[in-house]
Design an enzyme around this catalytic site. Sequence first.
Site, mmCIF file in Angstrom:
data_model
loop_
_atom_site.group_PDB
_atom_site.id
_atom_site.type_symbol
_atom_site.label_atom_id
_atom_site.label_comp_id
_atom_site.label_asym_id
_atom_site.label_seq_id
_atom_site.Cartn_x
_atom_site.Cartn_y
_atom_site.Cartn_z
ATOM 1 N N LEU A 89 0.821 -1.206 0.000
ATOM 2 C CA LEU A 89 0.000 0.000 0.000
ATOM 3 C C LEU A 89 0.853 1.254 0.000
ATOM 4 O O LEU A 89 0.664 2.162 0.797
ATOM 5 C CB LEU A 89 -0.949 0.009 1.200
ATOM 6 C CG LEU A 89 -2.077 -1.017 1.154
ATOM 7 C CD1 LEU A 89 -2.890 -0.944 2.417
ATOM 8 C CD2 LEU A 89 -2.965 -0.781 -0.052
ATOM 9 N N CYS A 90 1.876 1.247 -0.843
ATOM 10 C CA CYS A 90 2.757 2.405 -0.846
ATOM 11 C C CYS A 90 3.172 2.733 -2.279
ATOM 12 O O CYS A 90 4.305 3.100 -2.545
ATOM 13 C CB CYS A 90 3.980 2.140 0.005
ATOM 14 S SG CYS A 90 4.808 0.637 -0.454
ATOM 15 N N GLY A 91 2.255 2.580 -3.210
ATOM 16 C CA GLY A 91 2.564 2.930 -4.589
ATOM 17 C C GLY A 91 3.655 2.047 -5.161
ATOM 18 O O GLY A 91 3.723 0.864 -4.867
ATOM 19 N N SER A 243 6.212 7.692 -0.067
ATOM 20 C CA SER A 243 5.522 7.003 -1.137
ATOM 21 C C SER A 243 4.116 6.605 -0.701
ATOM 22 O O SER A 243 3.148 6.760 -1.449
ATOM 23 C CB SER A 243 6.339 5.768 -1.498
ATOM 24 O OG SER A 243 5.948 5.250 -2.705
#
Lengths: 288, 132
Positions: A89-91, A243
């Site tokens: 969940l951080c691009g 990010s």
Amino acid sequence: MPSLKELRNRIASVRSTQKITKAMQMVAVSKLRRAQAAAEAARPYALRVESVLTNLASAATPGEGPRLLTGSGANQTHLLVVCTGERGLCGGFNTAIVRLARDKATALASEGKTVKIVCVGKKGFEQLRRTHEKQILELIDLRAVRAITYETARPIAEKIIGLFDSGEFDVCTLFFSRFRSVISQIPTALQLIPPELGEVNDKAPSYDYEPDESEILTQLLPQALTVRVYRALLENAASFFGSQMSAMDNATRNAGEMAKKYTLRYNRTRQAMITKELIEIISGAEAL
Amino acid sequence: MAVFPFELVSPDKVLFSGPAQAVVIPGHEGDFQVLSDHAPTMSAIRPGVVGVDDANGKHHRVFVRGGFADVNPLGLTILAETAIPFEDLNAAHLDQEIKNAEEDVVDATEDQKQAAQEKLDRLRELKDTMNL
């Protein structure tokens, strides 16, 4: 056409997702601030160690000196230390680092070199496992670590040095993401053994060494390596939250748009139904 | 008294940065004091206490373990692996250090054993002098 009830449910679910991503974004912001401060606090020490090391290394005779400085003399086996996050969940944060490492591994393999991989962080391991399972020596899990300290980096550095001393590899490269700003994180490869050194400062004074030069160098090298790993971990942590923050910001905005779209559709449908009912009633009344 | 720029940094923070009149360093070959215009010296440090007289003549003491002191014409920099201000230091910290050192002695190979033992003795001695 979905019924009114279905639409209502969908709007509610999008809204609650939005609340979650919003919360995650806010958590990332506050954690980012802390990670950034930690990364900045570590900078002076790292810079000093680098400059001391550069001065000492330039004084050492080329080709001689401790193996940690000069390398093993060969260039056959490469160790890639891939530092990624423990969570998703951080691009594109984890993917970008993994891609860089994978490209490097492929390039080395096509030159006929042997590649070994140590993963720091679960996410990189999961992605690399698909293509390079046999080459992965180990996964170092940092999930239990709440705040990265120098002591977090030490066992990793000791492991690398241990592998080097037992002749497991010749060249070691560290992969991590350099934190440039909240929206820009740059996946970076840094060669640890033999170390990449900066410009030599010609004006370096001639020192008195206590104990002698080579002994200091022997002590300093593992420490410099640990510092590099430590910095990479800190930069990585800051990059991760940066990010994650922008990824969650995007997600929140998308969810907002989606909720708006569904609300519009819901209202239209509702209106159409009312109109339809009215027409039915009126035309029913007229028929009488 | 003449002052010179002094910095004491550990990996996670800068503990002291500013002009100092004199700094006593527990060097590898013995304690030594650095005043302004000291000859360029690079010394490993033993576990011990760094004493700093700042520009106002106030005395600070910081416990350090592992690292280097770098004296050059631009000033003095101490790179400590661990640094704890004396006021924050307590018996628990030292006990932990001693425990680590004891483990090091057990783990050390023959040629490292002496160095590890010296370090342990040094820490014990330090604890005694502090009366903790």
